[in-house]
Write an enzyme that holds these catalytic residues in place. Sequence first.
Site, short mmCIF file in Angstrom:
data_model
loop_
_atom_site.label_atom_id
_atom_site.label_comp_id
_atom_site.label_asym_id
_atom_site.label_seq_id
_atom_site.Cartn_x
_atom_site.Cartn_y
_atom_site.Cartn_z
N ASP A 210 40.17 35.13 48.75
CA ASP A 210 39.13 34.84 48.19
C ASP A 210 37.72 35.15 48.59
O ASP A 210 37.19 35.36 49.61
CB ASP A 210 39.15 33.00 48.27
CG ASP A 210 38.06 32.32 47.55
OD1 ASP A 210 38.17 31.97 46.55
OD2 ASP A 210 37.16 31.76 48.27
N GLU A 260 39.73 38.85 45.28
CA GLU A 260 38.74 38.36 44.33
C GLU A 260 37.50 39.21 44.40
O GLU A 260 36.52 38.86 45.61
CB GLU A 260 38.49 36.95 44.69
CG GLU A 260 37.68 36.31 43.28
CD GLU A 260 37.32 35.00 43.65
OE1 GLU A 260 36.95 34.25 42.61
OE2 GLU A 260 36.98 34.46 44.90
#
Length: 536
Positions: A210, A260
């Site tokens: 993330d 990401e």
Amino acid sequence: MKGSPQEPADRNWWRDAAIYQVYVRSFADGDGDGTGDLAGVRARLPYLVELGIDALWFTPWYLSPLADGGYDVADYRTIDPQFGTLAEAEKLIGEARDLGIRTIVDIVPNHVSDQHAWFRAAVAAGPGSPERELFHFRKGRGESGEIPPNDWIGEFGGTPWTRLDDGEWYLHLFAPEQPDLNWDHPAVRTEHEDVLRFWFDRGVAGVRIDSAVLPAKDPALPDFTPGSGPHPYVDRDDLHDIYRSWRAIADEYDGIFVGEVWLPDTERFVRYLRPDELHTAFNLSFLACPWDAGKLRTSIDETLAEHAPVGAPATWVLCNHDVTRTVTRYGRADDTGFAFERKRFGTPTDVALGTRRARAAALLTLALPGSVYIYQGEELGLPEVEIPRDRIQDPMHSRSGGIDPGRDGCRVPLPWVADAPYAGFGSTVEPWLAQPASWSAYAADTQAADPDSMLSLYRAGLALRRAGGGFRAAGLTWLDAASGVLAFERPEGLRCVVNLSGAPAALPAHTALLLASGPLTDDGLLPGDTAVWLSV
């Protein structure tokens, strides 16, 4: 390979996999308490097998106060009790693997929860303590230290600094409940390496990272002047050493990473995909692209070109747990792209138009070379739900001063059974986010019986993709096509044609029509907002 065996044994599975994103809280409720859980996922494994996916990516299922949907992690080695137990997670990983489905877990290296043991100890220890060195604590500016230490703007808006009663401020690029870690501290690096091994030892096949460009910070935490030099906290060069050390661990287990990586600079983006760093990264420019033939083709070309020098496969995704659902976005008259800063309440959409375009987009993405990610509910054609303001839980809404509607609208619990309470989500009480009255019309059981449904389209497309026939090989060649039409050929004579124009278009030469997102005209032309797969 260490840890549990992973089946099937293809080490390059990730290069062209179809990966299904599970937001556990909203997928299926196994114990009836209104919240999705691991028992609900296990019960729906046959559905996922029939859908035809290769892997599951789980958004954080760890112990968390859920201040930001689980991305505020209190303990990476404990499953949140709302979702189940560690033993259940291990059982789910094993059962899915036995069915040919791998598991990818989510790691959030930029920050932890304010309930994490480290942060609680840091708050208790006070200024100048070793415990605070694991985070970014600073004195404020101004006569009494009442001004935040710098001028940064948080990812959710507003200042990313919160002041404690002892006068020091701590950094949180996201919500105040998500204090940023100090990645210059060796204990932070060691802990995350241990967490990776913990989950690889339990049989996961990969890790999604993330906010992968945010963890490293300029140690001076200076004010930010755009264009003045390296960004103080985005895409710092220090990150690459971190991910190289992670890659060495993943290679011990034949594990993979997907990052990401929100970066407009393609040269900087591709550095994360060098052979000794991340395996793949989300193609977020394609996700944000409007329903426009020229812009989509440019995005596809640029994506393939930027991945080619490092030999990394592209990824294709239309939606995720942060983004307005495809049906709603593509049904808008003026802006069919996506940007967080443009999200507003009451934006009109034509759901029927958006559904036609979403069906065509599904065939487009499934036909492109590389891996594809499908967010839960996209295969059902779910639209975005506008959550009443007093029911919104996402901190993006409150941090924006009530302007941004937040991300809850794409996180509404899934409809499984049309005539069951709460559309068969499994709850005996109202789910954590209320479902709209129209939700039963999208139920999976109804769609499974309808050969023309969105679910049937996805099942057919994924079955053809898995069978091969040109989908597994690399390469794409554009074909001549009318204005507003995308047409390309993959190896072994597979052709994909997508008509984004307002007029019917002639199909190129072919021997068979393999799959269509909608019916052709009576004279065999391809209508607007429709896609087909052809063999030649």
